[in-house]
Design a protein around this motif. Structure first.
Motif, PDB file in Angstrom:
ATOM      1  N   VAL A 340       7.958   1.224  29.708  1.00 32.14           N
ATOM      2  CA  VAL A 340       9.648   1.724  29.701  1.00 32.14           C
ATOM      3  C   VAL A 340      10.169   0.777  27.847  1.00 32.14           C
ATOM      4  N   ALA A 341      10.285  -0.326  28.510  1.00 33.12           N
ATOM      5  CA  ALA A 341      10.575  -1.146  28.265  1.00 33.12           C
ATOM      6  C   ALA A 341      10.229  -1.707  26.657  1.00 33.12           C
ATOM      7  N   ASN A 342       9.200  -1.627  26.572  1.00 32.29           N
ATOM      8  CA  ASN A 342       8.484  -2.276  25.259  1.00 32.29           C
ATOM      9  C   ASN A 342       8.376  -1.641  24.448  1.00 32.29           C
ATOM     10  N   LEU A 343       8.233   0.355  24.711  1.00 34.08           N
ATOM     11  CA  LEU A 343       8.281   1.155  24.020  1.00 34.08           C
ATOM     12  C   LEU A 343       9.845   1.503  23.856  1.00 34.08           C
ATOM     13  N   LEU A 344      10.788   1.343  24.468  1.00 29.13           N
ATOM     14  CA  LEU A 344      11.969   1.302  24.096  1.00 29.13           C
ATOM     15  C   LEU A 344      12.745   0.077  23.152  1.00 29.13           C
ATOM     16  N   ASP A 345      11.785  -1.163  22.956  1.00 28.62           N
ATOM     17  CA  ASP A 345      12.341  -2.024  22.386  1.00 28.62           C
ATOM     18  C   ASP A 345      11.328  -1.847  20.823  1.00 28.62           C
ATOM     19  N   ASN A 346      10.287  -0.976  20.941  1.00 34.00           N
ATOM     20  CA  ASN A 346      10.027  -0.954  19.905  1.00 34.00           C
ATOM     21  C   ASN A 346      10.876  -0.021  18.671  1.00 34.00           C
ATOM     22  N   ALA A 347      11.000   1.324  19.275  1.00 35.17           N
ATOM     23  CA  ALA A 347      11.978   2.053  19.329  1.00 35.17           C
ATOM     24  C   ALA A 347      12.881   1.231  18.469  1.00 35.17           C
ATOM     25  N   VAL A 348      13.845   0.679  19.034  1.00 38.33           N
ATOM     26  CA  VAL A 348      15.023   0.321  18.675  1.00 38.33           C
ATOM     27  C   VAL A 348      14.699  -0.756  17.268  1.00 38.33           C
ATOM     28  N   LYS A 349      13.698  -1.584  17.164  1.00 40.32           N
ATOM     29  CA  LYS A 349      13.100  -2.730  16.156  1.00 40.32           C
ATOM     30  C   LYS A 349      12.926  -1.789  15.191  1.00 40.32           C
ATOM     31  N   TYR A 350      11.746  -0.630  15.261  1.00 39.51           N
ATOM     32  CA  TYR A 350      11.180   0.293  14.171  1.00 39.51           C
ATOM     33  C   TYR A 350      12.347   1.809  13.931  1.00 39.51           C
ATOM     34  N   THR A 351      12.915   1.547  14.474  1.00 38.67           N
ATOM     35  CA  THR A 351      14.301   2.403  14.214  1.00 38.67           C
ATOM     36  C   THR A 351      15.170   1.136  13.042  1.00 38.67           C
ATOM     37  N   PRO A 352      14.956   2.106  11.923  1.00 43.16           N
ATOM     38  CA  PRO A 352      16.367   1.532  10.653  1.00 43.16           C
ATOM     39  C   PRO A 352      18.152   2.658  11.334  1.00 43.16           C
ATOM     40  N   GLY A 353      18.800   1.753  10.979  1.00 45.30           N
ATOM     41  CA  GLY A 353      20.219   2.015  11.434  1.00 45.30           C
ATOM     42  C   GLY A 353      20.281   3.707  11.114  1.00 45.30           C
ATOM     43  N   GLY A 354      21.510   3.998  12.392  1.00 45.17           N
ATOM     44  CA  GLY A 354      21.567   5.521  12.136  1.00 45.17           C
ATOM     45  C   GLY A 354      20.516   6.241  12.707  1.00 45.17           C
ATOM     46  N   GLY A 355      19.783   5.717  13.219  1.00 43.48           N
ATOM     47  CA  GLY A 355      18.375   6.788  13.422  1.00 43.48           C
ATOM     48  C   GLY A 355      18.910   7.537  15.338  1.00 43.48           C
ATOM     49  N   HIS A 356      17.909   7.621  15.135  1.00 46.55           N
ATOM     50  CA  HIS A 356      17.948   8.804  17.230  1.00 46.55           C
ATOM     51  C   HIS A 356      16.711   8.339  18.157  1.00 46.55           C
ATOM     52  N   ILE A 357      17.027   8.354  18.948  1.00 45.06           N
ATOM     53  CA  ILE A 357      15.667   7.646  19.546  1.00 45.06           C
ATOM     54  C   ILE A 357      15.848   8.540  21.109  1.00 45.06           C
ATOM     55  N   ASP A 358      14.720   9.527  21.530  1.00 52.22           N
ATOM     56  CA  ASP A 358      14.450  10.500  22.837  1.00 52.22           C
ATOM     57  C   ASP A 358      13.728  10.090  23.546  1.00 52.22           C
ATOM     58  N   ILE A 359      14.646   9.595  24.574  1.00 52.10           N
ATOM     59  CA  ILE A 359      13.093   9.335  25.506  1.00 52.10           C
ATOM     60  C   ILE A 359      13.223  10.579  26.867  1.00 52.10           C
ATOM     61  N   ARG A 360      11.932  10.768  27.008  1.00 51.79           N
ATOM     62  CA  ARG A 360      12.260  12.516  28.234  1.00 51.79           C
ATOM     63  C   ARG A 360      10.614  12.337  29.097  1.00 51.79           C
ATOM     64  N   ALA A 361      11.021  12.886  30.437  1.00 54.81           N
ATOM     65  CA  ALA A 361      10.635  12.975  31.050  1.00 54.81           C
ATOM     66  C   ALA A 361       9.954  13.890  31.542  1.00 54.81           C
ATOM     67  N   SER A 362       8.393  14.352  32.039  1.00 58.41           N
ATOM     68  CA  SER A 362       8.568  15.647  32.782  1.00 58.41           C
ATOM     69  C   SER A 362       7.490  15.954  33.197  1.00 58.41           C
ATOM     70  N   ARG A 363       7.172  17.471  34.298  1.00 59.41           N
ATOM     71  CA  ARG A 363       5.888  16.639  34.853  1.00 59.41           C
ATOM     72  C   ARG A 363       4.710  18.003  34.323  1.00 59.41           C
ATOM     73  N   LYS A 364       3.399  18.044  34.423  1.00 58.91           N
ATOM     74  CA  LYS A 364       2.561  18.405  33.455  1.00 58.91           C
ATOM     75  C   LYS A 364       1.262  18.531  34.615  1.00 58.91           C
ATOM     76  N   ASP A 365       0.851  19.373  35.011  1.00 58.30           N
ATOM     77  CA  ASP A 365      -0.416  19.522  35.419  1.00 58.30           C
ATOM     78  C   ASP A 365      -0.447  18.583  36.729  1.00 58.30           C
ATOM     79  N   GLY A 366       0.394  17.987  37.875  1.00 63.05           N
ATOM     80  CA  GLY A 366      -0.131  17.045  38.556  1.00 63.05           C
ATOM     81  C   GLY A 366       0.276  15.706  37.744  1.00 63.05           C
ATOM     82  N   PHE A 367       0.692  15.581  36.663  1.00 63.30           N
ATOM     83  CA  PHE A 367       0.979  14.419  36.016  1.00 63.30           C
ATOM     84  C   PHE A 367       2.316  14.319  35.449  1.00 63.30           C
TER      85      PHE A 367
END
Ligand code: ADP
Length: 443
Positions: A340-367
């Motif tokens: 999760v940290a790697n994904l978030l690190d990339n999201a912060v790195k590759y989003t220029p200022g004033g952006g928005h990052i959304d982290i979500r988790a949900s359940r779908k068919d046993g996953f």
């Protein structure tokens, strides 16, 4: 064939024993009958009865010999076909009772005259005999018939089994040839495909699949090695440059210390890169040690989100986390946090200022599905499939810090947890990275 020979031998032995027993019974019956005739009709009556029988030839012929006490010949009748037998041994005591059966060989030794004898009430010896001629002939006929039928069958069996053997071993031969060819360097050789859907064909197909997999692994390793060599060169050259510069100039101790600090930083980066490469290899080959336990996904997302909030705020980027509290996976907590940290690190790195990052988790068919979405620079469609490759960095991200190993590690760790990764992106509008992991109750 061995079975047939054994069966034939057994049949022969049983048949021969049964014929011998039948001959013996008929001899003894005849002896009893003639003895009774002698006792009731006397010698002359017996002779008359025998001559009538011989004339009418009602029954099969028997040899008959009657001898007075002292084994002196009194009467003898021998069918013409057995006249070549030398009967002198019958004058020996060995042929008279109590000897149960006396065998007399013909001069050529081909047949025998089997003789049984009894002593009559007046001391006379009655001997009755029969040649083994019929029996021997029958057995010889049996042998000829069986051999006549067995020979063509044996030839057919040999030719047939040689043909079938060669046919069924053909795929093995092509397998052996392929292995030899590969051994002598022709790595692209494959076992020729056949139409038959049998096990050997399945073996050949599996063998080809295995070779393809090995070839792709070797290719991957070679590429990774090329990339590593290439990526090691830059920091090593930098270390060398900094050290040379510090040594060449008459630098002050403070400048030398700065050079050493630079070297240390580069070395640290190298170490991180090699550690990550090792982790990726271990995760991909299944040797990465995973400390599995139940992991609450919302906890991980909340703590990791919190960790990057400061870095995001510096770029005026907002991070929002939305996850159900009851999402639990069976996983290695540290590794999932790293993912999760790697994904978030990339999201912060590759989003220029004033952006928005959304982290979500949900359940779908046993996953449990975790997604990290940003509205950053995005990825070109032709680069998208390559972002998971080791040391790959898209052109536009060269300006950012990074090793090009973060997503490779994400993929390897998620797949080691039997999950999968996906990325969708549009250049200029952002990217969404999704990881799917089995939920704890279904894992
Ligand atoms: P890096 O160290 O370069 O970030 P990664 O393996 O994490 O290495 O990512 C590989 C490449 O994928 C990056 O160089 C970048 O081009 C692209 N990438 C990854 N995440 C994002 C993202 N959120 N937005 C845009 N591009 C991304």
């Amino acid at each position: 064939m061995i079975g047939a020979v054994l069966l034939f031998t057994l049949t022969y032995v049983l048949l021969s024993a049964s014929l011998e027993r039948r001959d013996r019974e008929s001899l003894e019956q005849r002896l009893v009958q003639l003895a009774a005739n002698y006792e009731t009709l006397g010698l002359s009556g017996l002779k008359k009865a025998l001559s009538v029988e011989t004339r009418l030839r009602r029954s099969s012929p028997f040899f008959v010999r009657i001898a007075a006490s002292g084994n002196l010949l009194v009467f003898r009748e021998i069918p013409d076909q057995w006249s070549e037998f030398d009967l002198t041994p019958l004058e020996q005591p060995a042929s008279t009772p109590p000897v149960p059966l006396f065998r007399l060989a013909s001069p050529d030794g081909d047949q025998h005259l089997e003789v049984v004898a009894t002593r009559l009430s007046d001391g006379t010896v009655l001997q009755v005999g029969k040649s083994t001629e019929d029996r021997d002939e029958f057995l010889a006929l049996f042998v000829r018939a069986v051999a006549g039928a067995a020979l063509p069958l044996a030839i057919l069996g040999l030719v047939g089994s040689a043909f079938l053997g060669m046919r069924s071993l053909r795929p093995i031969r092509s397998l052996v040839e392929t292995v030899r060819a590969i051994d002598s360097g022709a790595m692209a050789t494959r076992v020729p495909a056949r139409e038959a859907g049998d096990e050997l064909n399945e073996l050949a197909l599996s063998f080809n699949r295995m070779l393809d997999r090995i070839a792709s692994l070797i290719k991957g390793m070679r590429e990774a090695l090329d990339n590593v060599a290439h990526d090691l060169r830059t920091p090593i050259s930098r270390i060398k440059g900094v050290a040379e510069l510090a040594l060449a100039s008459n630098a002050s101790p403070a400048a030398c210390r700065d050079a050493l600090a630079d070297c240390l930083e580069e070395t640290e980066q190298l170490r991180r890169m090699l550690d990550t490469l090792m982790d990726i290899s271990e995760a991909e080959t299944g040797t990465l040690k995973l400390h599995l336990g139940s992991v609450n996904v919302s906890d991980i997302l909340a703590t990791t989100g919190e960790l990057y909030r400061y870095a995001a705020e510096e770029k005026a980027t907002e991070i929002s986390v939305a996850a159900d509290d009851r999402l639990v996976i069976w996983a290695d907590r540290c590794r999932i946090r790293q993912v999760v940290a790697n994904l978030l690190d990339n999201a912060v790195k590759y989003t220029p200022g004033g952006g928005h990052i959304d982290i979500r988790a949900s359940r779908k068919d046993g996953f449990v599905v975790i997604s990290v979405t940003d509205n950053g620079v995005g990825i070109e469609p032709d680069e998208l499939p390559r972002i998971w490759d080791r040391l790959y960095r898209a052109d536009r991200s060269r300006s950012q810090r990074g090793l090009g190993l973060g997503l490779s590690l994400v993929k390897a760790v998620v797949e080691a947890h039997h999950g999968k990764v996906e990325a969708v992106s549009a250049p200029g509008s952002g990217s969404r990275f999704t990881i799917t992991l089995p939920a704890a109750d279904s894992a």
